[in-house]
Enzyme design. Sequence first.
Site, mmCIF file in Angstrom:
data_model
loop_
_atom_site.group_PDB
_atom_site.id
_atom_site.type_symbol
_atom_site.label_atom_id
_atom_site.label_comp_id
_atom_site.label_asym_id
_atom_site.label_seq_id
_atom_site.Cartn_x
_atom_site.Cartn_y
_atom_site.Cartn_z
ATOM 1 N N ARG A 49 -13.810 -1.940 -28.526
ATOM 2 C CA ARG A 49 -14.514 -2.593 -29.502
ATOM 3 C C ARG A 49 -15.173 -1.774 -30.576
ATOM 4 O O ARG A 49 -15.568 -0.468 -30.104
ATOM 5 C CB ARG A 49 -15.627 -3.501 -28.898
ATOM 6 C CG ARG A 49 -16.617 -2.755 -28.149
ATOM 7 C CD ARG A 49 -17.884 -3.623 -27.354
ATOM 8 N NE ARG A 49 -18.372 -4.390 -28.263
ATOM 9 C CZ ARG A 49 -19.308 -5.227 -27.932
ATOM 10 N NH1 ARG A 49 -19.306 -5.796 -26.852
ATOM 11 N NH2 ARG A 49 -19.931 -6.055 -28.926
ATOM 12 N N ASP A 67 -17.875 -1.112 -34.050
ATOM 13 C CA ASP A 67 -19.093 -1.642 -34.197
ATOM 14 C C ASP A 67 -18.898 -2.256 -35.793
ATOM 15 O O ASP A 67 -18.009 -1.718 -36.630
ATOM 16 C CB ASP A 67 -20.314 -0.791 -34.112
ATOM 17 C CG ASP A 67 -20.553 -0.398 -32.774
ATOM 18 O OD1 ASP A 67 -20.455 -1.442 -31.978
ATOM 19 O OD2 ASP A 67 -21.305 0.666 -32.362
ATOM 20 N N TYR A 72 -11.001 9.725 -32.377
ATOM 21 C CA TYR A 72 -11.712 9.359 -33.550
ATOM 22 C C TYR A 72 -11.504 10.204 -34.510
ATOM 23 O O TYR A 72 -11.820 11.463 -34.007
ATOM 24 C CB TYR A 72 -13.231 8.857 -33.145
ATOM 25 C CG TYR A 72 -13.245 7.793 -32.408
ATOM 26 C CD1 TYR A 72 -13.481 6.479 -33.111
ATOM 27 C CD2 TYR A 72 -13.149 7.518 -31.136
ATOM 28 C CE1 TYR A 72 -13.742 5.196 -32.533
ATOM 29 C CE2 TYR A 72 -13.011 6.035 -30.396
ATOM 30 C CZ TYR A 72 -13.579 5.027 -31.187
ATOM 31 O OH TYR A 72 -13.642 3.832 -30.523
ATOM 32 N N ARG A 110 -20.852 8.297 -32.646
ATOM 33 C CA ARG A 110 -21.710 8.427 -33.688
ATOM 34 C C ARG A 110 -23.018 9.261 -33.304
ATOM 35 O O ARG A 110 -23.424 9.780 -33.969
ATOM 36 C CB ARG A 110 -22.080 7.034 -34.314
ATOM 37 C CG ARG A 110 -21.018 6.213 -35.054
ATOM 38 C CD ARG A 110 -21.355 4.746 -35.211
ATOM 39 N NE ARG A 110 -22.509 4.766 -35.956
ATOM 40 C CZ ARG A 110 -22.991 3.613 -35.920
ATOM 41 N NH1 ARG A 110 -22.349 2.273 -35.259
ATOM 42 N NH2 ARG A 110 -24.237 3.098 -36.566
#
Length: 252
Positions: A52, A54, A114, A199
């Site tokens: 998932r 955000d 990422y 993050r």
Amino acid sequence: METKRYFVELSYDGTNYHGWQIQPNAVSVQECLDKALSTYFRQQVASLGCGRTDTGVHATQFFAHIDLVGVNERQLLNATTGVNALLPYSIAVHRIFEVAAVAHARFDATARAYHYYLHFRKNPFKVNRSWLYKGKLNVEQMNKAAELLLGQKDFSCFSKSNTQTFTNNCNISYAKVEQQADGLVFTIKADRFLRNMVRAIMGTLVMVGEGVIEAEHLTDIIASKNRSNAGQSVPACGLFLTSVVYPYVESD
């Protein structure tokens, strides 16, 4: 008729979506994809994603699996074109292909990667795709800290609380900050990631780059398993899921 399982490979700009997963009273990538797939294949389709993302997070590569009944060869051949015609421009399906009935988009992934982008000067072409950071960062020190991330560790300090995970252990195989034209890109690869993990890591590396904390302090932050000891989460706009690896899926 026989039910078969298929993988859907897609990419999306997450700016206008409340993340991947279906949300009440909010538009998500999954909701848009399921509607398009259901319309094209003329049956109710419920996808399950590889993870998932955000609100505001992007994906250049994302996988989901779906179960379909009675799909013929011609339908499958034209599926990418047909489904894309039903999707907004911010979501693109790249391929739909049959996999084993037990294949699982989330649990079968062996690695993910990422990228996080930030830039230092106002640039209208980077809006919603990179974080405008107004300051100076010591990239060498950031990379010293990034090296301390490598390996199998409990990364609770970088995770949102009250997440439904059996373990917060992840094995990070690559983590590096690199200079780009008017900016930086942070690349991180691991077998799995926790919610908000990238993050939060980037926010901590920025603290190192600012000289707020020493690079070596990252070891203590990880050992504490306490989210409040790590840096603040950086804005979602600079984060891209770029790669999801499966042992039985060849890169296109």
